[in-house]
Design an enzyme around this catalytic site. Sequence first.
Site, mmCIF file in Angstrom:
data_model
loop_
_atom_site.group_PDB
_atom_site.id
_atom_site.type_symbol
_atom_site.label_atom_id
_atom_site.label_comp_id
_atom_site.label_asym_id
_atom_site.label_seq_id
_atom_site.Cartn_x
_atom_site.Cartn_y
_atom_site.Cartn_z
ATOM 1 N N ASN A 9 -23.110 25.926 21.951
ATOM 2 C CA ASN A 9 -22.260 24.832 22.435
ATOM 3 C C ASN A 9 -22.986 24.143 23.587
ATOM 4 O O ASN A 9 -23.048 24.672 24.684
ATOM 5 C CB ASN A 9 -20.917 25.426 22.891
ATOM 6 C CG ASN A 9 -20.006 24.394 23.538
ATOM 7 O OD1 ASN A 9 -20.268 23.192 23.469
ATOM 8 N ND2 ASN A 9 -18.931 24.869 24.165
ATOM 9 N N LYS A 11 -22.127 21.572 25.141
ATOM 10 C CA LYS A 11 -21.185 20.911 26.071
ATOM 11 C C LYS A 11 -21.661 19.476 26.345
ATOM 12 O O LYS A 11 -22.131 18.825 25.409
ATOM 13 C CB LYS A 11 -21.035 21.759 27.331
ATOM 14 C CG LYS A 11 -20.682 23.213 26.966
ATOM 15 C CD LYS A 11 -20.245 24.047 28.106
ATOM 16 C CE LYS A 11 -19.899 25.441 27.591
ATOM 17 N NZ LYS A 11 -19.423 26.342 28.640
ATOM 18 N N HIS A 97 -11.471 25.019 23.166
ATOM 19 C CA HIS A 97 -12.341 25.586 24.193
ATOM 20 C C HIS A 97 -11.621 25.536 25.543
ATOM 21 O O HIS A 97 -10.893 24.586 25.830
ATOM 22 C CB HIS A 97 -13.660 24.804 24.247
ATOM 23 C CG HIS A 97 -14.685 25.480 25.099
ATOM 24 N ND1 HIS A 97 -14.660 25.401 26.468
ATOM 25 C CD2 HIS A 97 -15.720 26.289 24.772
ATOM 26 C CE1 HIS A 97 -15.664 26.136 26.956
ATOM 27 N NE2 HIS A 97 -16.323 26.689 25.931
ATOM 28 N N GLU A 99 -12.558 24.782 28.390
ATOM 29 C CA GLU A 99 -12.820 23.592 29.215
ATOM 30 C C GLU A 99 -11.985 22.412 28.744
ATOM 31 O O GLU A 99 -11.601 21.561 29.549
ATOM 32 C CB GLU A 99 -14.331 23.278 29.197
ATOM 33 C CG GLU A 99 -15.098 24.295 30.030
ATOM 34 C CD GLU A 99 -16.554 24.493 29.619
ATOM 35 O OE1 GLU A 99 -17.072 23.694 28.810
ATOM 36 O OE2 GLU A 99 -17.156 25.463 30.109
ATOM 37 N N GLU A 167 -13.065 34.192 24.105
ATOM 38 C CA GLU A 167 -13.787 33.771 25.301
ATOM 39 C C GLU A 167 -12.851 33.857 26.504
ATOM 40 O O GLU A 167 -12.149 32.880 26.813
ATOM 41 C CB GLU A 167 -14.233 32.311 25.154
ATOM 42 C CG GLU A 167 -15.217 32.069 24.058
ATOM 43 C CD GLU A 167 -16.108 30.863 24.356
ATOM 44 O OE1 GLU A 167 -17.312 31.010 24.259
ATOM 45 O OE2 GLU A 167 -15.581 29.799 24.715
ATOM 46 N N GLY A 173 -18.921 30.233 31.605
ATOM 47 C CA GLY A 173 -19.565 29.209 32.437
ATOM 48 C C GLY A 173 -20.124 29.716 33.754
ATOM 49 O O GLY A 173 -20.050 30.908 34.082
ATOM 50 N N SER A 215 -20.808 34.026 29.231
ATOM 51 C CA SER A 215 -21.871 34.663 30.029
ATOM 52 C C SER A 215 -22.521 35.854 29.325
ATOM 53 O O SER A 215 -22.819 36.873 29.967
ATOM 54 C CB SER A 215 -21.317 35.114 31.385
ATOM 55 O OG SER A 215 -20.729 34.028 32.054
HETATM 56 P P1 PGA Z 1 -21.402 30.325 28.712
HETATM 57 O O1 PGA Z 1 -20.326 29.450 27.944
HETATM 58 O O2 PGA Z 1 -22.208 31.039 27.674
HETATM 59 O O3 PGA Z 1 -22.218 29.300 29.477
HETATM 60 O O4 PGA Z 1 -20.649 31.243 29.626
HETATM 61 C C1 PGA Z 1 -19.710 29.953 26.808
HETATM 62 C C2 PGA Z 1 -18.823 28.896 26.216
HETATM 63 O O5 PGA Z 1 -18.329 28.041 26.963
HETATM 64 O O6 PGA Z 1 -18.589 28.884 25.006
#
Ligand code: PGA
Length: 255
Positions: A9, A11, A97, A99, A167, A173, A215
């Site tokens: 992803n 983003k 997601h 976010e 997640e 993030g 992460s």
């Molecule tokens: P990250 O994000 O691997 O940067 O923690 C995961 C995600 O948002 O799907």
Amino acid sequence: MSKKIIIGNWKMNPSSQREALDLFKLTIKAIPNKLKTDVVICPPFIYLESLSRFLKTKRKASLGAQNVSWEEKGAFTGEISMEMLKDVGVKYVILGHSERRAMGENNIDINKKIKMTLSFGITPVLCIGELKRDENHEYLSFVKKQIEECLAGIVKSSISKIIIAYEPVWAVGKGSIREANPEEFHEMRIFIKKVLSDKFGAKMVEKVKILYGGSLHIDDIPQFLKEDADGFLVGRNSLDVKKFSEIINITENSL
Ligand code: PGA
């Protein structure tokens, strides 16, 4: 053993068409031929078309989108329809997601988007996960509610067409606390399968893939796979070709 899937992803990255194509080309180059694992890249909408054109000659990965409208077409300023995405070769759509949820998207919106995605034969990747863990285990009812509301009205025969990405928001993030450990994932996987089985029947749910995201530590990948992760949804590390290809290779070699 079911086929693993790794979804990158991107983003809201990178910042130009040129950089996106370069990153994509390098990523594709780093993916070994004849992979048993599926690889999906989800760039911003605006890059999909050029990446899709490049991909036509390679076929080592698929393209996914990071969102879609629940409307089919018409006066919906700023929205992108499922038909448009399908037309540029999108095969997966990340939905719900954290976010996007933080920007106001709710389970009812996500439910409509899942239905739209399925109606075009495209695979929804539904993200679920609690904001925090608490000793009273209220986070479990939070996740249960997400599953039930996001999947309301989905017919039994469609559940195996949906991928679930667990997640936990506290693990996603840059500002996250830490990765969820493989054991925490395993418990949650059992819980998710139970909630799905109660709704759709155990048989229908057997094939539903549950991914981990947030992460992800490269060293923990074998342990996650041992705990039955069907793959990973990768954020930051999907922008780093070396790390992303390492994630793919470790997954592939653990099969
Ligand atoms: P990250 O994000 O691997 O940067 O923690 C995961 C995600 O948002 O799907």
